[in-house]
Design a protein around this motif. Structure first.
Motif, PDB file in Angstrom:
ATOM      1  N   ALA B  20       0.800  -1.229   0.000  1.00  0.00           N
ATOM      2  CA  ALA B  20       0.000   0.000   0.000  1.00  0.00           C
ATOM      3  C   ALA B  20       0.828   1.271   0.000  1.00  0.00           C
ATOM      4  O   ALA B  20       0.316   2.343  -0.312  1.00  0.00           O
ATOM      5  N   ASN B  21       2.079   1.190   0.323  1.00  0.00           N
ATOM      6  CA  ASN B  21       2.889   2.410   0.386  1.00  0.00           C
ATOM      7  C   ASN B  21       3.559   2.748  -0.944  1.00  0.00           C
ATOM      8  O   ASN B  21       4.298   3.726  -1.012  1.00  0.00           O
ATOM      9  N   ASN B  22       3.349   1.942  -1.976  1.00  0.00           N
ATOM     10  CA  ASN B  22       4.086   2.172  -3.212  1.00  0.00           C
ATOM     11  C   ASN B  22       3.367   3.197  -4.107  1.00  0.00           C
ATOM     12  O   ASN B  22       2.881   2.873  -5.188  1.00  0.00           O
ATOM     13  N   ALA B  23       3.323   4.428  -3.642  1.00  0.00           N
ATOM     14  CA  ALA B  23       2.649   5.493  -4.399  1.00  0.00           C
ATOM     15  C   ALA B  23       3.404   5.831  -5.675  1.00  0.00           C
ATOM     16  O   ALA B  23       2.811   6.242  -6.680  1.00  0.00           O
ATOM     17  N   THR B  24       4.715   5.647  -5.672  1.00  0.00           N
ATOM     18  CA  THR B  24       5.512   5.946  -6.866  1.00  0.00           C
ATOM     19  C   THR B  24       5.131   4.994  -7.997  1.00  0.00           C
ATOM     20  O   THR B  24       4.975   5.419  -9.152  1.00  0.00           O
ATOM     21  N   LYS B  28       3.689   5.927 -11.638  1.00  0.00           N
ATOM     22  CA  LYS B  28       4.306   5.459 -12.893  1.00  0.00           C
ATOM     23  C   LYS B  28       3.258   4.777 -13.770  1.00  0.00           C
ATOM     24  O   LYS B  28       3.257   4.931 -14.993  1.00  0.00           O
ATOM     25  N   PHE B  29       2.386   4.006 -13.131  1.00  0.00           N
ATOM     26  CA  PHE B  29       1.321   3.332 -13.886  1.00  0.00           C
ATOM     27  C   PHE B  29       0.421   4.360 -14.590  1.00  0.00           C
ATOM     28  O   PHE B  29       0.097   4.231 -15.775  1.00  0.00           O
ATOM     29  N   ILE B  30       0.057   5.404 -13.846  1.00  0.00           N
ATOM     30  CA  ILE B  30      -0.801   6.454 -14.438  1.00  0.00           C
ATOM     31  C   ILE B  30      -0.096   7.100 -15.632  1.00  0.00           C
ATOM     32  O   ILE B  30      -0.689   7.300 -16.697  1.00  0.00           O
ATOM     33  N   ASP B  31       1.186   7.401 -15.466  1.00  0.00           N
ATOM     34  CA  ASP B  31       1.954   8.010 -16.554  1.00  0.00           C
ATOM     35  C   ASP B  31       2.001   7.096 -17.776  1.00  0.00           C
ATOM     36  O   ASP B  31       1.818   7.542 -18.911  1.00  0.00           O
ATOM     37  N   ARG B  32       2.279   5.806 -17.518  1.00  0.00           N
ATOM     38  CA  ARG B  32       2.364   4.851 -18.635  1.00  0.00           C
ATOM     39  C   ARG B  32       1.028   4.756 -19.369  1.00  0.00           C
ATOM     40  O   ARG B  32       0.973   4.738 -20.595  1.00  0.00           O
ATOM     41  N   GLU B  33      -0.056   4.706 -18.599  1.00  0.00           N
ATOM     42  CA  GLU B  33      -1.369   4.563 -19.217  1.00  0.00           C
ATOM     43  C   GLU B  33      -1.763   5.812 -20.001  1.00  0.00           C
ATOM     44  O   GLU B  33      -2.239   5.737 -21.124  1.00  0.00           O
ATOM     45  N   HIS B 134       6.269  11.010  -4.272  1.00  0.00           N
ATOM     46  CA  HIS B 134       4.883  10.606  -4.048  1.00  0.00           C
ATOM     47  C   HIS B 134       4.708   9.933  -2.690  1.00  0.00           C
ATOM     48  O   HIS B 134       5.564   9.148  -2.282  1.00  0.00           O
ATOM     49  N   LYS B 135       3.603  10.235  -2.060  1.00  0.00           N
ATOM     50  CA  LYS B 135       3.268   9.488  -0.845  1.00  0.00           C
ATOM     51  C   LYS B 135       1.736   9.417  -0.719  1.00  0.00           C
ATOM     52  O   LYS B 135       1.018  10.339  -1.150  1.00  0.00           O
ATOM     53  N   PHE B 136       1.300   8.297  -0.146  1.00  0.00           N
ATOM     54  CA  PHE B 136      -0.138   8.166   0.093  1.00  0.00           C
ATOM     55  C   PHE B 136      -0.541   8.965   1.318  1.00  0.00           C
ATOM     56  O   PHE B 136       0.221   9.057   2.292  1.00  0.00           O
ATOM     57  N   ILE B 150      -2.973  10.470  -3.397  1.00  0.00           N
ATOM     58  CA  ILE B 150      -1.502  10.530  -3.461  1.00  0.00           C
ATOM     59  C   ILE B 150      -1.099  11.994  -3.418  1.00  0.00           C
ATOM     60  O   ILE B 150      -1.601  12.810  -4.200  1.00  0.00           O
ATOM     61  N   GLU B 151      -0.191  12.303  -2.517  1.00  0.00           N
ATOM     62  CA  GLU B 151       0.342  13.674  -2.474  1.00  0.00           C
ATOM     63  C   GLU B 151       1.646  13.682  -3.257  1.00  0.00           C
ATOM     64  O   GLU B 151       2.573  12.938  -2.949  1.00  0.00           O
ATOM     65  N   ASN B 152       1.699  14.520  -4.283  1.00  0.00           N
ATOM     66  CA  ASN B 152       2.881  14.609  -5.150  1.00  0.00           C
ATOM     67  C   ASN B 152       3.592  15.925  -4.853  1.00  0.00           C
ATOM     68  O   ASN B 152       3.016  17.006  -5.030  1.00  0.00           O
ATOM     69  N   THR B 153       4.838  15.836  -4.415  1.00  0.00           N
ATOM     70  CA  THR B 153       5.606  17.035  -4.078  1.00  0.00           C
ATOM     71  C   THR B 153       6.756  17.166  -5.072  1.00  0.00           C
ATOM     72  O   THR B 153       7.494  16.196  -5.299  1.00  0.00           O
TER      73      THR B 153
END
Lengths: 393, 247
Positions: B20-24, B28-33, B134-136, B150-153
């Motif tokens: 569950a902590n693998n927000a990165t 990456k999945f969102i970017d690829r899609e 990235h972090k959840f 996901i909080e993206n900083t």
């Protein structure tokens, strides 16, 4: 028989050629009320107080592409009307600048009609054929030559006047001749031009030639260098432009040196320089500053405002554009002659009316007079308030 | 084909459930899609205020986050205007005047044609997966639907416009449904709503994007992806100044 031929022609195009055609254009009407400069009345025999001026102009642009070649043409029409024409006052030349729609002109391709209080011009200011290959491009005919970063002053390009200060914006100047562009690499492009001009002597006599090279080299992600060298309008010319991009902004510099006339006519060398700065301050506010020097040509004829519009010798110009609404843009440009103190303010407020139509309210106001030894063109600058309506199709 | 992608989503989201902590990885999945390596998009953009609306049609070619070329196909006033971006360099081309203009990279933050999108959004100059950390944060329920948040900083070295973006992603297909953009003062500036997921060349993509500025509730810009081709084969000099001026 004709039907069979047309069917065959249509089939041939579809089978062997990529064919594309497009027509577009614009139409604009302007009306302004103008108040004369007191110094122009006294010193330059422009003895009028205030007048109305009306202008309508438009472009009809056509393009046909077949495989790697293209034919393009632009027909420009302009009709203006004012009592100022009756005594050949100079102000209408400012209102209709750029007056020359073909900068280097051999073939004329234009019709002008002058009656007592109006002027009509019909000009084919673009007509060329282009062959496009993998690494080079060849153009012949009447072509637009558009390079250089200056929007108010762009000395390295003598073939197209910048329109940052003018009331006519939807226009480019044509040039008769040949252009060969060599795309040496992703970072380096060289343009060779061979142009001719007969308009100086009223289309009589010999053709004045232009041999010109413009190179553009991208040194790095941030640094680009342009150079120009050649013979043009009987002078040898050499110039350069450097552009440096920061994360936040862009800085650029230009210089152009022009020798005496090569045919020993009475003249003196000319040189120009400018430095510019461009930044998007926030997403709706854009600022551009240009400053520089243009050497006064003592032999230029004031009555033909054909080459340069900028009414200062030393100048600083600051142009702000702010989008106050997706429909409404406001633009304010200050031009100051640091030597004489002359300051010129141009305000434009553009309203998008939808359906590719927009309205504009504009004002041209000399807010501070130059001293009496200043650049003569400063005295010709009038105070104007007007409206424009333009549509695109 | 539907089964294949359905299975891919389930496998991915199950894996994410186990870690569950693998927000990165999620980003990456969102970017690829949504970006792919290369894409060609046909887009319709509508800018709306209560009394007025304006629609533009655009074609946009993107390769990675380094190269992009967009062309406006309508309306007549802007038809043919092209923008080329190669890394941090940008040029606009106005075909009617044959004028190519180098523009400052600060123009990336400029409003694109009066819309609520910026040049950066249209030219896809930044990558959420590469330019942000990235972090959840705890899941949130909005109007009855639960979202992974996901909080993206922004990474310190990244040249991006927004220091913080919060992604609200669907736990079903893992794709975003909202992006919330915050400025340096952590003030919410705009919200991008994404909807109407469709599949193009094996990539799932929300095809309706609505950008809502926070300071003007009456104004919004809607993008509809009419068509999208992933892994398009561009000519070797497609993202070049020669091609930019060939219009």
């Amino acid at each position: 028989m004709i039907a069979i031929f047309l069917l065959f022609l249509s089939f041939s195009f579809k089978t062997f050629a990529k064919f594309d055609a497009d027509i577009s254009g614009n139409l604009e009407g302007q009306g302004r009320h103008s108040w004369n400069n007191e110094d122009a009345k006294k010193d330059l025999m422009q003895d009028w107080d205030d007048e109305d001026f009306y202008l309508i102009y438009g472009n009809l642009d056509g393009k046909v592409e077949i495989n790697g070649s293209r034919l393009e043409a632009n027909f420009f029409a302009r009709h203006s009307k004012s009592d100022l024409y009756e005594n050949d006052y100079i102000a209408p030349q400012i209102f209709t600048f750029p007056n020359k729609l073909v900068a280097r002109d051999v073939f004329k391709l234009q019709h002008k009609k002058e009656v007592q209080d109006s002027r009509t011009e019909l000009i084919l200011n673009k007509l060329y054929y282009e062959w496009d290959y993998e690494e080079h491009r060849f153009m012949v005919g009447r072509i637009y030559i558009n390079y250089g970063l200056g929007e108010i002053f762009n000395p390295i390009n003598p073939f197209n006047q910048p329109t940052g200060l003018t009331a006519i914006s939807q226009v480019a100047q044509g040039n008769d001749g040949f252009n060969f562009t060599f795309f040496v690499s992703d970072k380096y492009t060289v343009d060779f031009f061979l142009l001719g001009d007969k308009s100086v002597n009223g289309y009589e006599g010999q053709i004045d030639r232009t041999l010109w090279v413009h190179g553009e080299y991208q040194f790095s992600d941030k640094l680009q260098f342009d150079y120009v060298i050649g013979e043009d309008q009987k002078r040898d010319k050499l110039g350069a432009q450097v552009r440096y991009s920061f994360t936040e902004a862009m800085v650029f510099m230009q210089t152009l040196f022009q020798t005496d006339y090569v045919n020993n006519e009475e003249s003196h060398p000319l040189w120009d320089m400018m430095i510019g700065y461009d930044q998007q301050i926030i997403n709706k506010w854009h600022i551009r500053a240009e400053g520089g020097y243009q050497k006064l040509n003592r032999y230029a004829n004031l009555n033909t405002l054909s080459e340069r519009f900028l009414p200062t010798e030393y100048f600083i110009a600051i142009a702000n554009q702010y989008e106050i609404h997706p429909l409404v843009k406001i633009t304010g440009t200050f031009v100051n002659d640091v030597k004489s103190g002359f300051t010129y303010f141009i305000a434009r407020n553009t309203f998008d009316l939808g359906h590719s139509t927009e309205a504009e309210i504009f004002g041209y106001i000399p807010v501070a007079k130059g001293d009496k030894f200043s650049y003569p063109a400063q005295k010709l600058v009038t105070t104007d308030i007007g409206m424009a309506l333009r549509t695109f199709f | 084909m539907f089964k294949q992608f359905f299975r891919k989503d389930i496998v991915f989201c199950l894996a994410l459930g186990a870690n569950a902590n693998n927000a990165t990885e999620w980003s990456k999945f969102i970017d690829r899609e949504m970006r792919g390596d290369r894409s060609h998009a046909e887009i319709m953009m509508t800018i709306e205020t209560p009394n007025w609306s304006r629609t533009l049609e655009i074609e946009s070619d993107v390769e990675g986050k380094k190269q992009a070329l967009s062309t406006i196909n309508s309306p007549a006033k802007e038809k043919g205007i092209r923008t080329l971006r190669i890394e941090n360099n940008m040029w606009n081309y106005f075909p009617k005047l044959k004028r190519k203009v180098a523009v400052s990279s600060s123009m990336l933050l400029a409003s694109w044609m009066g819309s609520d999108f910026t040049n950066e959004d249209i030219l896809k100059a930044s990558s959420m997966a590469e330019d942000y950390e990235h972090k959840f944060v705890p899941n949130q329920k909005i109007e009855g639907t639960e979202y992974r948040v996901i909080e993206n900083t922004a990474k310190s070295e990244a040249k991006v416009m927004w220091p913080k973006i919060v992604t609200y992603a669907s736990p079903v297909d893992c794709l975003p449904r909202q992006y919330r953009y915050y400025d340096k003062q952590e003030k919410l500036k705009r919200v991008l709503y994404l909807d109407d997921v469709k599949t193009f060349d094996g990539h799932k993509l929300p095809t309706k994007w609505v950008m809502q500025p926070e300071n003007n509730a009456k104004k919004k810009t809607t993008i509809i992806y009419k068509n999208m081709k992933f892994n398009s084969s561009f000519k070797p000099n497609h993202f070049s100044q020669k091609n930019l001026t060939d219009y």
